[in-house]
Scaffold this motif. Structure first.
Motif, PDB file in Angstrom:
ATOM      1  N   LYS A 165       0.838  -1.189   0.000  1.00 43.86           N
ATOM      2  CA  LYS A 165       0.000   0.000   0.000  1.00 43.86           C
ATOM      3  C   LYS A 165       0.876   1.243   0.000  1.00 43.86           C
ATOM      4  N   ALA A 166       0.549   2.200  -0.866  1.00 43.61           N
ATOM      5  CA  ALA A 166       1.148   3.526  -0.756  1.00 43.61           C
ATOM      6  C   ALA A 166       0.569   4.200   0.479  1.00 43.61           C
ATOM      7  N   PRO A 167       1.233   5.233   1.010  1.00 44.12           N
ATOM      8  CA  PRO A 167       0.721   5.875   2.221  1.00 44.12           C
ATOM      9  C   PRO A 167      -0.619   6.567   1.987  1.00 44.12           C
ATOM     10  N   PRO A 168      -1.377   6.838   3.049  1.00 43.39           N
ATOM     11  CA  PRO A 168      -2.704   7.448   2.889  1.00 43.39           C
ATOM     12  C   PRO A 168      -2.695   8.787   2.163  1.00 43.39           C
ATOM     13  N   TYR A 169      -1.605   9.549   2.249  1.00 41.90           N
ATOM     14  CA  TYR A 169      -1.567  10.849   1.582  1.00 41.90           C
ATOM     15  C   TYR A 169      -1.311  10.744   0.078  1.00 41.90           C
ATOM     16  N   SER A 170      -0.924   9.569  -0.391  1.00 37.34           N
ATOM     17  CA  SER A 170      -0.464   9.407  -1.772  1.00 37.34           C
ATOM     18  C   SER A 170      -1.626   9.122  -2.722  1.00 37.34           C
ATOM     19  N   PRO A 171      -1.568   9.653  -3.956  1.00 32.80           N
ATOM     20  CA  PRO A 171      -2.563   9.261  -4.954  1.00 32.80           C
ATOM     21  C   PRO A 171      -2.484   7.785  -5.306  1.00 32.80           C
ATOM     22  N   GLY A 172      -1.368   7.149  -4.991  1.00 30.71           N
ATOM     23  CA  GLY A 172      -1.225   5.724  -5.241  1.00 30.71           C
ATOM     24  C   GLY A 172      -1.932   4.848  -4.228  1.00 30.71           C
ATOM     25  N   ARG A 173      -2.507   5.453  -3.185  1.00 30.86           N
ATOM     26  CA  ARG A 173      -3.198   4.655  -2.171  1.00 30.86           C
ATOM     27  C   ARG A 173      -4.362   3.879  -2.790  1.00 30.86           C
ATOM     28  N   HIS A 174      -5.105   4.540  -3.660  1.00 29.46           N
ATOM     29  CA  HIS A 174      -6.281   3.912  -4.269  1.00 29.46           C
ATOM     30  C   HIS A 174      -6.106   3.684  -5.769  1.00 29.46           C
ATOM     31  N   ALA A 175      -4.976   4.066  -6.300  1.00 34.39           N
ATOM     32  CA  ALA A 175      -4.660   3.818  -7.708  1.00 34.39           C
ATOM     33  C   ALA A 175      -3.209   3.368  -7.775  1.00 34.39           C
ATOM     34  N   ALA A 195      21.301 -10.703  -0.273  1.00 34.49           N
ATOM     35  CA  ALA A 195      20.336 -10.460   0.797  1.00 34.49           C
ATOM     36  C   ALA A 195      19.120  -9.779   0.184  1.00 34.49           C
ATOM     37  N   PHE A 196      17.973  -9.962   0.826  1.00 32.13           N
ATOM     38  CA  PHE A 196      16.731  -9.359   0.351  1.00 32.13           C
ATOM     39  C   PHE A 196      16.045  -8.680   1.522  1.00 32.13           C
ATOM     40  N   TYR A 197      15.707  -7.396   1.322  1.00 31.45           N
ATOM     41  CA  TYR A 197      15.082  -6.592   2.373  1.00 31.45           C
ATOM     42  C   TYR A 197      13.716  -6.139   1.894  1.00 31.45           C
ATOM     43  N   ALA A 198      12.665  -6.508   2.643  1.00 39.70           N
ATOM     44  CA  ALA A 198      11.297  -6.146   2.269  1.00 39.70           C
ATOM     45  C   ALA A 198      10.481  -5.919   3.538  1.00 39.70           C
ATOM     46  N   PRO A 199      10.537  -4.705   4.107  1.00 40.41           N
ATOM     47  CA  PRO A 199       9.805  -4.446   5.343  1.00 40.41           C
ATOM     48  C   PRO A 199       8.296  -4.313   5.154  1.00 40.41           C
ATOM     49  N   GLY A 200       7.836  -4.178   3.920  1.00 39.22           N
ATOM     50  CA  GLY A 200       6.410  -4.154   3.636  1.00 39.22           C
ATOM     51  C   GLY A 200       6.091  -5.177   2.565  1.00 39.22           C
ATOM     52  N   LEU A 201       5.232  -6.147   2.896  1.00 40.54           N
ATOM     53  CA  LEU A 201       4.987  -7.258   1.980  1.00 40.54           C
ATOM     54  C   LEU A 201       3.517  -7.639   2.094  1.00 40.54           C
ATOM     55  N   GLY A 236      -7.032  -0.665  16.661  1.00 36.81           N
ATOM     56  CA  GLY A 236      -7.411  -0.117  15.368  1.00 36.81           C
ATOM     57  C   GLY A 236      -8.537  -0.911  14.758  1.00 36.81           C
ATOM     58  N   SER A 237      -8.984  -0.469  13.595  1.00 37.70           N
ATOM     59  CA  SER A 237     -10.136  -1.095  12.946  1.00 37.70           C
ATOM     60  C   SER A 237      -9.772  -1.742  11.618  1.00 37.70           C
ATOM     61  N   LYS A 238      -8.496  -1.728  11.241  1.00 37.28           N
ATOM     62  CA  LYS A 238      -8.095  -2.265   9.940  1.00 37.28           C
ATOM     63  C   LYS A 238      -7.492  -3.650  10.082  1.00 37.28           C
ATOM     64  N   HIS A 239      -7.668  -4.433   9.024  1.00 37.62           N
ATOM     65  CA  HIS A 239      -7.012  -5.733   8.931  1.00 37.62           C
ATOM     66  C   HIS A 239      -5.614  -5.557   8.332  1.00 37.62           C
ATOM     67  N   ALA A 240      -4.804  -6.580   8.483  1.00 39.71           N
ATOM     68  CA  ALA A 240      -3.438  -6.526   7.954  1.00 39.71           C
ATOM     69  C   ALA A 240      -3.446  -6.235   6.457  1.00 39.71           C
ATOM     70  N   ALA A 241      -4.344  -6.889   5.716  1.00 43.77           N
ATOM     71  CA  ALA A 241      -4.395  -6.695   4.268  1.00 43.77           C
ATOM     72  C   ALA A 241      -4.749  -5.259   3.907  1.00 43.77           C
ATOM     73  N   ASP A 242      -5.587  -4.616   4.728  1.00 48.50           N
ATOM     74  CA  ASP A 242      -5.958  -3.221   4.476  1.00 48.50           C
ATOM     75  C   ASP A 242      -4.746  -2.302   4.542  1.00 48.50           C
ATOM     76  N   MET A 243      -3.735  -2.717   5.299  1.00 54.39           N
ATOM     77  CA  MET A 243      -2.541  -1.900   5.511  1.00 54.39           C
ATOM     78  C   MET A 243      -1.355  -2.379   4.681  1.00 54.39           C
ATOM     79  N   GLY A 244      -1.589  -3.384   3.818  1.00 52.73           N
ATOM     80  CA  GLY A 244      -0.548  -3.847   2.914  1.00 52.73           C
ATOM     81  C   GLY A 244       0.452  -4.791   3.539  1.00 52.73           C
ATOM     82  N   HIS A 245      -0.023  -5.617   4.499  1.00 49.06           N
ATOM     83  CA  HIS A 245       0.887  -6.542   5.169  1.00 49.06           C
ATOM     84  C   HIS A 245       0.314  -7.957   5.161  1.00 49.06           C
ATOM     85  N   LEU A 246       1.183  -8.925   4.941  1.00 44.32           N
ATOM     86  CA  LEU A 246       0.832 -10.335   5.002  1.00 44.32           C
ATOM     87  C   LEU A 246       1.078 -10.826   6.424  1.00 44.32           C
TER      88      LEU A 246
END
Length: 304
Positions: A165-175, A195-201, A236-246
């Motif tokens: 997920k792009a951050p909430p302020y970004s136009p990429g959040r919903h597109a 090595a592979f670094y991926a803090p958001g997956l 909070g009220s969001k699920h992990a998937a709503d926030m872009g996390h597995l």
């Protein structure tokens, strides 16, 4: 290659300043099975002298103060071992620390085009820095081609597009745009080690799993144990998937995937303050250990 984990927590750190969930309350009480953590960032080097900062968290000042290799050397009046900065996304917890680096000489900054757009418009950190140190921006193409950071010939990097997920302020959040979220594959030329670094997956596919299986060290998203963790902890009220996390747990969770990869050393980064693995005595932490996975801690140094 040398990797230093500057911060291993998700946004807000651990404990989070305004959170009184079980974990945050316990770490404030000094529970010896829980260690405070700052927000997610690493530094990587091929020679131990020139370091590339991957993500610049709001905690960067304290992180660099605890990392001698980043500090002025010898008789230098001013200086730093931080040679360049690379960003995996435009999330505030990965970019706000750029403002702390305003005293740096002209800042070498490597990002995708979509992240650069976010940081020049919705969160205009780059225009702000132009009034201080200035920014030498280099575009990172999320097209599977390796690239180098100027002045660091020992290492090659590849930006791997990820679902997130792009951050909430970004136009990429919903597109969503390709390049909103990347993982970074780091290749040491002399040894061939990776090595592979991926803090958001947010999701995995067969191609990404094959890539992860081939590296020597994985540092991947450990944000949530459960899909509904924010709801069950009352934070909070969001699920992990709503926030872009597995999530980690479950038959399709990240632990089940990582257990099938025998080659890499496996570390979780970007661990949310609600995650039970932060308690080293918890059943969930024991499950991690049995699976051969380590919950990363601030200050860990890895020789890959």
């Amino acid at each position: 290659m040398k990797i230093h984990i500057l911060g291993s927590a998700a946004g807000g750190g651990f404990p989070q300043w305004n959170c009184n969930c079980h974990n945050c309350a316990e770490v404030r009480r000094g529970n010896p099975s829980m260690q405070p953590r700052t927000q997610s960032s690493i530094a990587v080097s091929g020679d131990g002298e020139r370091w590339i900062l991957i993500n610049a968290s709001p905690d960067i000042g304290a992180q660099l103060a605890a990392f001698p290799a980043a500090q002025p050397a010898g008789d230098s009046v001013r200086g730093t071992g931080i040679h360049a900065v690379m960003l995996v996304d435009s999330q505030i917890d990965h970019t706000a620390g750029l403002l702390t680096l305003r005293e740096h000489g002209r800042l070498r900054l490597y990002t995708t085009r979509s992240v650069h757009e976010d940081l020049t418009t919705g969160f205009p950190v780059i225009p702000m820095l132009e009034h201080y140190c200035g920014v030498d921006w280099r575009e990172v193409a999320a097209d599977d081609d390796a690239f180098q950071v100027d002045g660091v010939p020992e290492l090659a990097f590849t930006a791997v597009p990820l679902t997130g997920k792009a951050p909430p302020y970004s136009p990429g959040r919903h597109a969503p745009r390709t390049g909103d979220n990347i993982g970074v594959l780091i290749h040491e030329r002399s040894s061939g080690r990776q090595a592979f670094y991926a803090p958001g997956l947010g999701a995995l596919d067969a191609g990404l799993i094959r890539r992860m299986a081939d590296v020597d060290c994985l540092m991947v998203d450990g944000t949530f144990w459960r899909e509904d963790e924010m709801l069950t902890t009352g934070t909070g009220s969001k699920h992990a998937a709503d926030m872009g996390h597995l999530p980690l747990s479950g038959p399709d969770g990240l632990i089940a995937v990582l257990q099938r990869l025998p080659r890499p050393q496996k570390y979780l980064v970007h661990i949310n303050n609600t995650n039970p693995v932060l308690d080293e005595r918890s059943p969930e932490a024991e499950m991690l250990r049995r699976a051969g996975i380590t919950a990363a801690r601030d200050g860990m140094s890895l020789d890959v």
